[in-house]
Design a protein around this motif. Structure first.
Motif, PDB file in Angstrom:
ATOM      1  N   GLN A 111     -76.367 -61.947   7.609  1.00  0.00           N
ATOM      2  CA  GLN A 111     -77.406 -62.539   6.677  1.00  0.00           C
ATOM      3  C   GLN A 111     -77.700 -61.675   5.687  1.00  0.00           C
ATOM      4  O   GLN A 111     -77.720 -61.927   4.276  1.00  0.00           O
ATOM      5  CB  GLN A 111     -78.610 -63.274   7.389  1.00  0.00           C
ATOM      6  N   GLN A 112     -77.766 -60.421   6.053  1.00  0.00           N
ATOM      7  CA  GLN A 112     -78.134 -59.562   5.201  1.00  0.00           C
ATOM      8  C   GLN A 112     -76.989 -59.002   4.103  1.00  0.00           C
ATOM      9  O   GLN A 112     -77.198 -59.014   2.911  1.00  0.00           O
ATOM     10  CB  GLN A 112     -78.419 -58.090   5.839  1.00  0.00           C
ATOM     11  N   THR A 115     -77.025 -61.780   1.442  1.00  0.00           N
ATOM     12  CA  THR A 115     -78.308 -61.595   0.791  1.00  0.00           C
ATOM     13  C   THR A 115     -78.017 -60.530  -0.337  1.00  0.00           C
ATOM     14  O   THR A 115     -78.050 -60.784  -1.534  1.00  0.00           O
ATOM     15  CB  THR A 115     -79.500 -61.100   1.328  1.00  0.00           C
ATOM     16  N   GLN A 116     -77.435 -59.452  -0.126  1.00  0.00           N
ATOM     17  CA  GLN A 116     -77.022 -58.247  -0.703  1.00  0.00           C
ATOM     18  C   GLN A 116     -75.841 -58.586  -1.888  1.00  0.00           C
ATOM     19  O   GLN A 116     -75.857 -58.171  -2.881  1.00  0.00           O
ATOM     20  CB  GLN A 116     -76.833 -57.011  -0.019  1.00  0.00           C
ATOM     21  N   LEU A 117     -74.803 -59.620  -1.131  1.00  0.00           N
ATOM     22  CA  LEU A 117     -73.730 -59.676  -2.029  1.00  0.00           C
ATOM     23  C   LEU A 117     -74.177 -60.871  -3.220  1.00  0.00           C
ATOM     24  O   LEU A 117     -73.597 -60.712  -4.280  1.00  0.00           O
ATOM     25  CB  LEU A 117     -72.837 -60.499  -1.215  1.00  0.00           C
ATOM     26  N   GLY A 118     -75.083 -61.646  -3.153  1.00  0.00           N
ATOM     27  CA  GLY A 118     -75.681 -62.358  -4.186  1.00  0.00           C
ATOM     28  C   GLY A 118     -74.852 -63.670  -4.214  1.00  0.00           C
ATOM     29  O   GLY A 118     -75.567 -64.668  -4.175  1.00  0.00           O
ATOM     30  N   ASP A 119     -73.780 -63.883  -4.385  1.00  0.00           N
ATOM     31  CA  ASP A 119     -72.606 -64.828  -4.423  1.00  0.00           C
ATOM     32  C   ASP A 119     -72.317 -65.020  -3.126  1.00  0.00           C
ATOM     33  O   ASP A 119     -71.220 -64.435  -2.657  1.00  0.00           O
ATOM     34  CB  ASP A 119     -71.683 -64.800  -5.288  1.00  0.00           C
ATOM     35  N   ALA A 120     -72.846 -66.312  -2.349  1.00  0.00           N
ATOM     36  CA  ALA A 120     -72.255 -66.551  -1.074  1.00  0.00           C
ATOM     37  C   ALA A 120     -70.841 -66.760  -0.845  1.00  0.00           C
ATOM     38  O   ALA A 120     -70.227 -66.737   0.177  1.00  0.00           O
ATOM     39  CB  ALA A 120     -73.301 -67.693  -0.424  1.00  0.00           C
ATOM     40  N   THR A 127     -66.773 -63.386   8.563  1.00  0.00           N
ATOM     41  CA  THR A 127     -67.496 -63.903   9.729  1.00  0.00           C
ATOM     42  C   THR A 127     -68.614 -63.030  10.297  1.00  0.00           C
ATOM     43  O   THR A 127     -68.183 -61.526  10.163  1.00  0.00           O
ATOM     44  CB  THR A 127     -66.562 -64.718  10.735  1.00  0.00           C
ATOM     45  N   PRO A 128     -69.422 -63.224  10.767  1.00  0.00           N
ATOM     46  CA  PRO A 128     -70.377 -62.474  11.593  1.00  0.00           C
ATOM     47  C   PRO A 128     -69.634 -61.357  12.539  1.00  0.00           C
ATOM     48  O   PRO A 128     -70.140 -60.174  12.720  1.00  0.00           O
ATOM     49  CB  PRO A 128     -71.426 -63.379  12.372  1.00  0.00           C
ATOM     50  N   GLU A 133     -72.607 -54.704  14.768  1.00  0.00           N
ATOM     51  CA  GLU A 133     -74.169 -54.651  15.032  1.00  0.00           C
ATOM     52  C   GLU A 133     -74.666 -53.396  14.720  1.00  0.00           C
ATOM     53  O   GLU A 133     -73.891 -52.210  15.241  1.00  0.00           O
ATOM     54  CB  GLU A 133     -74.357 -55.006  16.402  1.00  0.00           C
ATOM     55  N   THR A 134     -75.803 -53.100  14.631  1.00  0.00           N
ATOM     56  CA  THR A 134     -76.185 -51.726  14.001  1.00  0.00           C
ATOM     57  C   THR A 134     -77.691 -51.390  14.250  1.00  0.00           C
ATOM     58  O   THR A 134     -78.652 -52.356  14.534  1.00  0.00           O
ATOM     59  CB  THR A 134     -76.380 -51.787  12.358  1.00  0.00           C
TER      60      THR A 134
END
Length: 304
Positions: A111-112, A115-120, A127-128, A133-134
């Motif tokens: 999701q982040q 959001t940062q990419l802007g253009d979905a 894919t997730p 994981e961070t």
């Protein structure tokens, strides 16, 4: 020593050498503006370092099934491995260094990323599961990031540990280079200003050599003769210093706080308080350089 007579001589000297006085004012103005800009830039770099380094985090990326390094070998980090990393971060050796720890799972990272990419639409091929994981670690002292890296980078399931400060260092290096360039230009301009002031004073003294000869014959001291010439250089340089101070204040108010503040509202910028700290420095530098160069020039002339 009569103050009125000295000031009268200063006024006469300034009127006789208007073009040279204007040149001194302009050169002093430009050189001290560079000096002020260099000082402000160093203030801004220090302020930005404190602001961004405090926000910089240490990112601990866990293995995914597409990670190819030797720690992962295309194997997803297990829950036990993530628990070990979490426990290590909470250990007494590291807990005193850490301000906070945030964990993001695949979906939160995805999701982040969107959001940062802007253009979905550009994220359709990701894919997730492809995203690590961070653990995001905020440190009390960002300079201690190497301790975190050494403690967790060798743990099973950890793909890599990244200190975000390394992305900031090239930016600050470029800013330091720009500041150094401004200092070099300012130094060259100050040298030109000193030489111009000295030349102006010597020409002014040469044009009044008959008057000076008469003054020496009637017993005028060297100090009485030198003072008007020194004040001429000081007045011209002081005007240039005041203009440079005004330029520095305007630069901060309209460019830094006005334009840059509107373009990057979340960034910590220098303010008018910093500019008003720089202004007295410029005035002192201008007056001292003018007085010393004028004194040297007229002193050599009187020895001839």
């Amino acid at each position: 020593m009569r103050f009125g007579l000295i000031m009268s001589e200063v006024g006469n000297g300034l009127r006789r050498n208007v073009s040279m006085v204007v040149s001194v004012v302009l050169v002093t103005f430009i050189s001290l503006t560079f000096v002020g800009a260099a000082i402000l830039m160093q203030m801004q770099i220090g302020q930005m370092k404190g602001y961004w380094y405090d926000k910089a985090q240490v990112a601990i990326y866990m293995c995914t099934n597409v990670s190819t390094n030797s720690h992962c070998n295309l194997v997803e980090a297990t829950k036990d491995q993530k628990d070990i990393v979490s426990a290590q971060l909470k250990s007494p050796a590291l807990a005193n260094l850490i301000k906070s720890v945030t964990f993001q799972n695949h979906q939160q990272v995805y999701q982040q990323y969107k959001t940062q990419l802007g253009d979905a639409s550009k994220s359709d091929f990701v894919t997730p599961d492809y995203l690590s994981e961070t653990f995001w670690v905020n440190l009390k002292d960002p300079s201690q990031s190497a301790v975190i890296s050494e403690s967790v980078s060798g743990l099973a399931g950890v793909e890599q540990v990244v200190d975000q400060r390394k992305y900031l260092d090239p930016i600050f290096s470029a800013l330091n280079a720009a500041s150094f360039t401004a200092v070099c230009l300012a130094a060259l301009m100050l040298i030109a200003s000193v030489l111009l002031i000295a030349t102006t004073i010597r020409l002014s003294a040469f044009s009044r050599r008959r008057e000076l000869g008469i003054m020496r014959l009637v017993g005028a001291s060297n100090r009485f003769i030198q003072t008007p010439f020194i004040l001429e250089g000081v007045v011209a340089a002081l005007i240039g210093s005041v203009l440079a101070g005004a330029a520095v204040v305007a630069l901060v108010k309209f460019f830094v706080q006005g334009y840059l503040g509107a373009q990057a509202p979340g960034t910590s910028f220098i303010g008018l308080t910093d500019a008003f700290i720089v202004v007295p420095i410029l005035l002192v530098v201008g007056v001292v350089l003018a007085a010393s160069s004028a004194s040297f020039a007229i002193g050599r002339y009187l020895k001839v």
